[in-house]
Design an enzyme around this catalytic site. Structure first.
Site, mmCIF file in Angstrom:
data_model
loop_
_atom_site.group_PDB
_atom_site.id
_atom_site.type_symbol
_atom_site.label_atom_id
_atom_site.label_comp_id
_atom_site.label_asym_id
_atom_site.label_seq_id
_atom_site.Cartn_x
_atom_site.Cartn_y
_atom_site.Cartn_z
ATOM 1 N N ASP A 28 -2.893 6.456 11.793
ATOM 2 C CA ASP A 28 -2.009 5.730 10.898
ATOM 3 C C ASP A 28 -0.674 6.523 10.509
ATOM 4 O OD1 ASP A 28 -0.703 5.076 8.520
ATOM 5 O OD2 ASP A 28 -2.619 5.121 7.230
ATOM 6 N N HIS A 35 1.055 5.399 6.129
ATOM 7 C CA HIS A 35 0.733 6.044 5.026
ATOM 8 C C HIS A 35 1.135 7.482 4.909
ATOM 9 C CE1 HIS A 35 -1.498 2.121 4.912
ATOM 10 N NE2 HIS A 35 -0.993 2.116 3.913
ATOM 11 N N SER A 39 0.799 -1.317 0.119
ATOM 12 C CA SER A 39 -0.068 0.020 0.055
ATOM 13 C C SER A 39 0.921 1.228 0.105
ATOM 14 C CB SER A 39 -1.115 -0.006 1.165
ATOM 15 O OG SER A 39 -0.276 -0.043 2.430
#
Ligand SMILES: *[C@@H]1O[C@H](CO)[C@@H](O)[C@H](O)[C@H]1NC(C)=O
Ligand SMILES: *[C@@H]1O[C@H](CO)[C@@H](O)[C@H](O)[C@H]1NC(C)=O
Ligand SMILES: *[C@@H]1O[C@H](CO)[C@@H](O)[C@H](O)[C@H]1NC(C)=O
Ligand SMILES: *[C@@H]1O[C@H](CO)[C@@H](O)[C@H](O)[C@H]1NC(C)=O
Ligand SMILES: *[C@@H]1O[C@H](CO)[C@@H](O)[C@H](O)[C@H]1NC(C)=O
Ligand SMILES: *[C@@H]1O[C@H](CO)[C@@H](O)[C@H](O)[C@H]1NC(C)=O
Ligand SMILES: *[C@@H]1O[C@H](CO)[C@@H](O)[C@H](O)[C@H]1NC(C)=O
Ligand SMILES: *[C@@H]1O[C@H](CO)[C@@H](O)[C@H](O)[C@H]1NC(C)=O
Length: 405
Positions: free
Chosen positions: A380, A383, A133
């Site tokens: 998070d 990312h 990702s």
């Protein structure tokens, strides 16, 4: 051996769980005056770096310079292909200076990203990002960097069944893909949606099932890192479908090495050396341990608003040993006449503790009361918000595609 990191894969990528103490102190960040005005040394006219050779300039060694004149390179709300995982403003982030930093290499300038010239370069060609990702984060960034130069009727986005995502610039007969293969080789995390597995199994000798989707690419950009950091890792000899496979617990570094061997052998046999340009993106750092940059234990990237300015800063979540395995694989490929360029983004991204989505992203599962009372627990810190750090990774990719080596 791998240190234990608390990482739980989530829907569509990786969710980051973090055991956090309640922060009693929100340390006041005393920030020196770093808001430099736009740097006049910025060479707008230059298409490629003045000096082409890596012996004279290492693009990955440099510093972040505040530059709200030239950055961001696009607007989050204006990019129709933006994903909710990276759309930090849309999900409520108010401080937006994470969008305004330019990467300044120490000994030269980065060429200015030019969507039109990139599209010209990609005319009739196919560029594919293959990996996890973080690589998808970079793919979305590249799509957003170029899409505004293409009129609506001449571009499209297609999501086959999840594994292969395709952006097309029809006028240029170009496609820019992302292919989900988080461990490059076959694994039990290959389902693009339901890959929430705690016990990783990698079929380290098998890559063909994935690789046939990108055999004909002209540019291949790989990454594979985070999914190897599992507390339990098994390799499989045999196939996932048959019942007579042999499963064996193998150390993380050793299994990573085996997978990269399979990957190199595949490249050696299938890649047309005069056609395809190959890249490997180094580890993307995670900012889960505030104590590493001088915060209280229990703090993470949540509420961070400024980069780290300590030159050479390196957190504990980036593993030089894994990087060395990539470098050996790449060196070995060189002896077989294949050139893979490493986009060494780890260090430069390490400085950017403030540039992660933290809580400002779409949450795929409803948050519990406990989580809501402690936002750090679901931040998070892996990312990156867009526009942001992956745009710079693409500026580096751009420089390399245009002959920097
Ligand atoms: C280019 O690199 C050479 C060394 O390879 C160095 O002597 C020269 O000063 C560099 N030129 C510029 C403009 O940076
Ligand atoms: C850019 O940053 C400077 C210094 O912080 C600020 O004065 C200026 O208003 C900013 N400009 C924009 C367009 O945000
Ligand atoms: C971008 O590249 C195109 C074609 O290569 C050129 O015509 C244009 O002037 C460039 N734009 C900038 C801002 O450098
Ligand atoms: C478009 O590009 C593909 C390769 O990606 C090539 O096979 C095909 O001939 C091209 N079509 C046109 C119309 O140029
Ligand atoms: C996705 O589609 C490709 C062909 O386009 C197929 O080979 C692959 O098995 C499919 N993957 C899943 C998870 O259905
Ligand atoms: C390799 O790529 C070059 C350049 O695109 C092409 O001319 C050549 O035919 C290709 N070779 C093979 C074996 O496909
Ligand atoms: C990547 O960068 C780090 C830190 O600057 C450095 O230690 C490492 O040697 C570099 N690796 C490569 C392959 O350039
Ligand atoms: C840089 O290298 C590319 C190809 O490797 C070449 O086409 C280009 O002219 C070089 N540019 C400079 C400024 O030396």
């Amino acid at each position: 051996m791998a240190k234990t990191v608390q990482i739980v894969p989530g829907a569509w990528g990786i969710g980051w769980s973090f055991q956090s103490l309640i922060a009693l102190l929100v340390a006041a960040l005393v920030i020196a005056c770093v808001y430099l005005t736009a740097d006049s040394r910025w060479l707008l006219k230059e298409q490629v770096p003045a000096n082409n050779s890596s012996s004279s300039c290492n693009l990955f060694s440099g510093k972040w310079v505040f530059d709200n004149k030239s950055y961001p390179l696009y607007k989050e709300q204006r990019c129709p292909y933006m994903w909710d995982e990276y759309a930090c403003e849309k999900y409520g982030r108010k401080d937006t200076t994470y969008q305004n930093w330019r990467w300044q290499p120490h000994h030269c300038d980065l060429p200015r990203f030019n969507a039109t010239s990139l599209l010209e370069k990609l005319r009739g060609k196919r560029l594919v990002f293959v990996g996890d990702s973080l690589n998808r984060n970079q793919w979305i960034s590249l799509v957003c960097l170029i899409e505004s130069s293409i009129p609506p009727a001449f571009k499209s986005m297609h999501i086959d069944n999840g594994s292969l995502l395709t952006f097309k610039a029809t006028e240029y007969n170009t496609s820019i893909n992302f292919y989900w293969a988080p461990m490059l080789v076959e694994s039990n995390c290959d389902d693009p949606v339901n890959h929430h597995v705690q016990f990783r199994i990698a079929r380290v000798q098998a890559i063909e099932k994935h690789a046939r989707h990108w055999t004909d690419a002209d540019f291949l950009i790989f990454d594979s890192y985070i999914w190897w950091l599992a507390p339990h890792m098994k390799v499989l000899w045999g196939s996932f479908e048959s019942s007579d496979g042999i499963y064996k617990e193998v150390g993380m570094l050793r299994s990573y090495e085996m997978a990269l061997k399979t990957w190199s052998d595949w490249l050696d046999i299938h890649i047309n050396r005069s056609r395809t340009q190959l890249f490997f993106v180094s580890m993307s750092p995670i900012h889960l341990r505030g104590e590493e940059w001088g915060m209280e234990t229990g703090q993470n990237c949540y509420k961070e608003t400024m980069p780290i300015f300590q030159e050479g800063y390196w957190g504990s979540a980036s593993y030089p040993r894994m990087m060395q395995i990539v470098e050996s694989a790449v060196d070995e490929l060189k002896t077989r006449g294949l050139k893979v360029q490493i986009l060494n983004i780890t260090q430069l991204s390490e400085y950017r503790k403030e540039a992660h989505p933290s809580i400002y992203r779409r949450q795929w599962t409803p948050l519990t009361k406990d989580q809501l009372s402690n936002p750090r627990s679901y931040a998070d810190c892996g990312h990156w918000c867009l526009p942001g750090v992956p745009d710079v990774w693409n500026e580096l990719l751009f420089a390399y595609i245009f002959g920097f080596s």
